[in-house]
Scaffold this motif. Structure first.
Motif, short mmCIF file in Angstrom:
data_model
loop_
_atom_site.label_atom_id
_atom_site.label_comp_id
_atom_site.label_asym_id
_atom_site.label_seq_id
_atom_site.Cartn_x
_atom_site.Cartn_y
_atom_site.Cartn_z
N THR A 123 0.85 -1.18 0.00
CA THR A 123 0.00 0.00 0.00
C THR A 123 0.89 1.24 0.00
OG1 THR A 123 -0.09 0.22 2.40
CG2 THR A 123 -1.70 -1.26 1.38
N PRO A 124 0.31 2.43 -0.23
CA PRO A 124 1.14 3.64 -0.15
C PRO A 124 1.84 3.80 1.20
CG PRO A 124 -0.91 4.14 -1.25
CD PRO A 124 -1.03 2.72 -0.76
N GLY A 125 1.28 3.22 2.26
CA GLY A 125 1.93 3.30 3.57
C GLY A 125 2.96 2.22 3.81
N VAL A 126 2.86 1.10 3.11
CA VAL A 126 3.80 -0.01 3.25
C VAL A 126 4.23 -0.40 1.83
CG1 VAL A 126 4.18 -2.35 4.11
CG2 VAL A 126 2.62 -0.81 5.33
N SER A 127 5.35 0.15 1.38
CA SER A 127 5.76 -0.03 -0.02
C SER A 127 7.03 -0.87 -0.16
CB SER A 127 5.96 1.33 -0.68
OG SER A 127 6.94 2.08 0.01
N GLN A 128 7.44 -1.57 0.91
CA GLN A 128 8.60 -2.45 0.85
C GLN A 128 8.24 -3.83 1.35
OE1 GLN A 128 11.77 -0.45 2.99
NE2 GLN A 128 12.53 0.49 1.11
N LEU A 129 8.94 -4.83 0.82
CA LEU A 129 8.64 -6.21 1.16
C LEU A 129 9.94 -7.01 1.14
CD1 LEU A 129 6.52 -8.53 1.53
CD2 LEU A 129 6.47 -8.69 -0.96
N LYS A 130 10.22 -7.74 2.24
CA LYS A 130 11.42 -8.57 2.31
C LYS A 130 11.01 -10.03 2.14
CE LYS A 130 14.78 -7.63 5.14
NZ LYS A 130 15.59 -7.48 6.37
N LEU A 131 11.66 -10.70 1.19
CA LEU A 131 11.40 -12.10 0.91
C LEU A 131 12.69 -12.89 0.97
CD1 LEU A 131 9.00 -11.86 -2.19
CD2 LEU A 131 8.37 -12.10 0.22
N SER A 132 12.57 -14.19 1.21
CA SER A 132 13.71 -15.10 1.17
C SER A 132 13.55 -15.99 -0.06
CB SER A 132 13.77 -15.95 2.45
OG SER A 132 14.87 -16.84 2.41
N LEU A 133 14.50 -15.85 -1.01
CA LEU A 133 14.42 -16.54 -2.29
C LEU A 133 15.62 -17.44 -2.48
CD1 LEU A 133 13.28 -13.48 -4.41
CD2 LEU A 133 11.83 -15.34 -3.59
N VAL A 134 15.52 -18.37 -3.44
CA VAL A 134 16.59 -19.32 -3.70
C VAL A 134 17.67 -18.65 -4.54
CG1 VAL A 134 17.18 -21.56 -4.69
CG2 VAL A 134 14.98 -21.25 -3.54
N ARG A 135 18.89 -18.81 -4.14
CA ARG A 135 20.02 -18.20 -4.81
C ARG A 135 20.13 -18.65 -6.28
NH1 ARG A 135 24.69 -16.40 -2.36
NH2 ARG A 135 24.01 -17.47 -0.46
N GLY A 136 20.32 -17.70 -7.19
CA GLY A 136 20.59 -18.01 -8.58
C GLY A 136 19.40 -18.42 -9.42
N VAL A 137 18.22 -18.52 -8.84
CA VAL A 137 17.03 -18.93 -9.59
C VAL A 137 16.43 -17.70 -10.28
CG1 VAL A 137 14.68 -19.81 -9.41
CG2 VAL A 137 16.51 -20.87 -8.09
N PRO A 138 16.13 -17.76 -11.58
CA PRO A 138 15.50 -16.62 -12.26
C PRO A 138 14.03 -16.50 -11.88
CG PRO A 138 15.78 -18.44 -13.81
CD PRO A 138 16.45 -18.86 -12.53
N TYR A 139 13.65 -15.36 -11.36
CA TYR A 139 12.28 -15.11 -10.95
C TYR A 139 11.68 -14.00 -11.82
CZ TYR A 139 13.20 -17.71 -6.62
OH TYR A 139 13.52 -18.68 -5.70
N THR A 140 10.36 -14.02 -11.93
CA THR A 140 9.62 -12.93 -12.57
C THR A 140 8.69 -12.32 -11.53
OG1 THR A 140 9.68 -13.97 -14.75
CG2 THR A 140 8.02 -12.28 -14.40
N PHE A 141 8.78 -11.02 -11.34
CA PHE A 141 7.97 -10.31 -10.36
C PHE A 141 6.89 -9.52 -11.10
CE2 PHE A 141 12.16 -11.02 -8.71
CZ PHE A 141 11.96 -11.44 -7.41
N VAL A 142 5.63 -9.77 -10.76
CA VAL A 142 4.49 -9.12 -11.41
C VAL A 142 3.77 -8.26 -10.38
CG1 VAL A 142 2.37 -9.44 -12.71
CG2 VAL A 142 4.26 -11.06 -13.00
N SER A 143 3.60 -6.98 -10.69
CA SER A 143 2.93 -6.04 -9.79
C SER A 143 1.66 -5.52 -10.45
CB SER A 143 3.86 -4.87 -9.45
OG SER A 143 5.08 -5.32 -8.92
N ARG A 144 0.56 -5.53 -9.70
CA ARG A 144 -0.73 -5.06 -10.20
C ARG A 144 -1.30 -4.06 -9.20
NH1 ARG A 144 -0.50 -10.69 -11.29
NH2 ARG A 144 -0.92 -11.22 -13.49
N ALA A 145 -1.51 -2.82 -9.63
CA ALA A 145 -2.03 -1.77 -8.75
C ALA A 145 -3.51 -1.56 -9.04
CB ALA A 145 -1.26 -0.48 -8.97
N TYR A 146 -4.32 -1.52 -7.96
CA TYR A 146 -5.78 -1.44 -8.10
C TYR A 146 -6.33 -0.22 -7.37
CZ TYR A 146 -5.40 -6.37 -9.49
OH TYR A 146 -5.08 -7.54 -10.12
N ASP A 147 -7.54 0.16 -7.80
CA ASP A 147 -8.26 1.24 -7.12
C ASP A 147 -8.99 0.74 -5.88
OD1 ASP A 147 -10.10 -0.31 -8.46
OD2 ASP A 147 -11.35 1.36 -9.11
N GLN A 148 -9.15 -0.58 -5.75
CA GLN A 148 -9.82 -1.20 -4.62
C GLN A 148 -8.88 -2.25 -4.03
OE1 GLN A 148 -12.82 -0.14 -3.66
NE2 GLN A 148 -13.30 1.13 -5.43
N GLY A 149 -9.37 -2.94 -2.98
CA GLY A 149 -8.60 -4.04 -2.44
C GLY A 149 -8.39 -5.14 -3.47
#
Length: 395
Positions: A89-115
């Protein structure tokens, strides 16, 4: 007995060797990554004056095969985990994750007007980025780009007809998907123009609008088409590169040249709505047989405001003028048509602030984090509006 002892030692050796081989998803293969949405809380998303239109952003992670990555309660990538996406959210705009080293990931972000779980949600912005990580503590900026809407407009000052050879200024207002009141930032689009029965003068910023000179001889209407390139919706939750087309069309005045129009514009209304110090809110109505091409508000010889096409709804306008001197003042509205004919109207503005009996309206009040489970910082935000203006917001 000696034979049995050898087997026991061999079994123990094999067991210890197996314990020393890490599994593909062992904890030592994981590393911490900080995901950051830098646009949240800034004007990098579809916005309205006084507030942003984005409420929540859904972040999903895909593996090299395009499958959703699952996470456990500690936010570790875990095939047995139950978490398949995260919400920012605009108040919480950072996220810490634990991911596997060297694995190619795709990050998809979708912003909405509602929940993100609201069936009535509308996709306002979309982003996709591929990345792998080799060390802990790396930060990834998640991209977000506005999704264009079909409510975009290309407008000029109220214009019923155009005179051959006349220059006309058009203002482009690109709206967000499903929200005509939300504007798309200029960095999220590209614009080109097609002009029929006229030429692009080339003196304007294309993302703001275009200045067109009508043809001296025409066989049809003056038509201006803006081709806006950016992200367009592809279903409720996805977007792809595409184009939105906006067209404005004005007929030519038959057999009319500059100077042969003897009819001045008319001002049906110019009245005071409110005064607050040096700020005065007024409204009015002005029209012309060929169209009003210019409108200004003066205090004596001082120009207080040049009205723009976005100030008008048809022939009506309502604006706030700043810089009005203390005491009783007279404001003058001047309107001009394409032939140079002018009309003025005066408005007496009494000294002192006018009474305002209409209370402000709060349209949105949000708290982040919500629900609040532990002690810590809390972000409060609100959207408020008023017919005269909101001077302060307090919680």
């Amino acid at each position: 007995m000696h034979h049995r002892a050898s087997l026991s030692i061999l079994s123990l050796t094999l067991l210890l060797g197996a314990c020393q081989q890490p599994s593909p998803h062992a904890p030592q293969d994981h590393l911490d990554v900080l995901l950051n949405l830098p646009h949240l809380g800034t004007q990098g998303l579809p916005y309205a004056p006084g507030g942003t239109g984005v409420r929540e952003v859904k972040v999903s992670v895909l593996d090299a095969q395009g499958q959703i990555v699952r996470f456990n309660a500690n936010r570790d990538a875990d095939p047995q985990g139950q978490q398949t996406y995260f919400v920012l959210t605009p108040g919480v705009s950072q996220l810490k994750l634990s991911l596997v080293r060297g694995v190619p990931y795709t990050f998809v972000s979708r912003a909405y007007d509602q929940g993100v779980t609201n069936p009535a949600r509308t996709l306002l912005a979309f982003g996709r980025i591929e990345q792998s990580f080799t060390a802990s503590g790396q930060t990834l900026a998640l991209p977000l780009k506005s999704v264009l809407g079909t409510g975009s407009r290309l407008t000029s000052l109220p214009l019923n007809m155009v005179v051959p050879g006349q220059e006309v200024e058009y203002v482009l207002n690109v709206s967000a998907n499903g929200h005509s009141e939300l504007r798309v930032p200029q960095d999220d689009l590209q614009v080109t123009y097609d002009v029929q029965n006229g030429v692009d003068v080339g003196t304007a910023d294309p993302k703001r609008g275009v200045v067109v000179r009508a043809a001296t001889q025409a066989t049809g209407d003056l038509q201006v088409t803006a081709r806006v390139t950016g992200l367009v919706p592809s279903g409720q939750d996805d977007a792809t590169e595409g184009q939105v087309t906006v067209t404005a069309r004005v007929p030519f005045a038959a057999q009319v040249g500059v100077g042969s129009d003897l009819s001045a514009p008319s001002i049906q209304r110019f009245e005071l709505l409110a005064r607050l110090g040096e700020q005065v809110t007024v409204r009015g109505t002005a029209q012309d047989n060929l169209g009003v091409v210019e409108a200004r508000i003066y205090s004596g010889p001082r120009l207080l405001r040049q009205l723009t096409p976005s100030d008008f709804t048809g022939t009506d306008f309502s604006v706030t003028v700043t810089g009005v001197r203390p005491g009783e003042q007279t404001l003058t509205l001047l309107v001009k048509d394409a032939a140079g004919n002018e009309m003025t109207a005066d408005l007496n503005v009494p000294a002192g602030d006018s009474a305002d009996t209409t209370a402000p309206v709060v349209t949105a009040l949000t708290v982040s984090p919500n629900p609040l489970r532990t002690a810590g910082p809390v972000t409060l935000s609100a959207q408020a509006s008023d017919d005269v203006g909101v001077s302060a917001v307090a919680f």
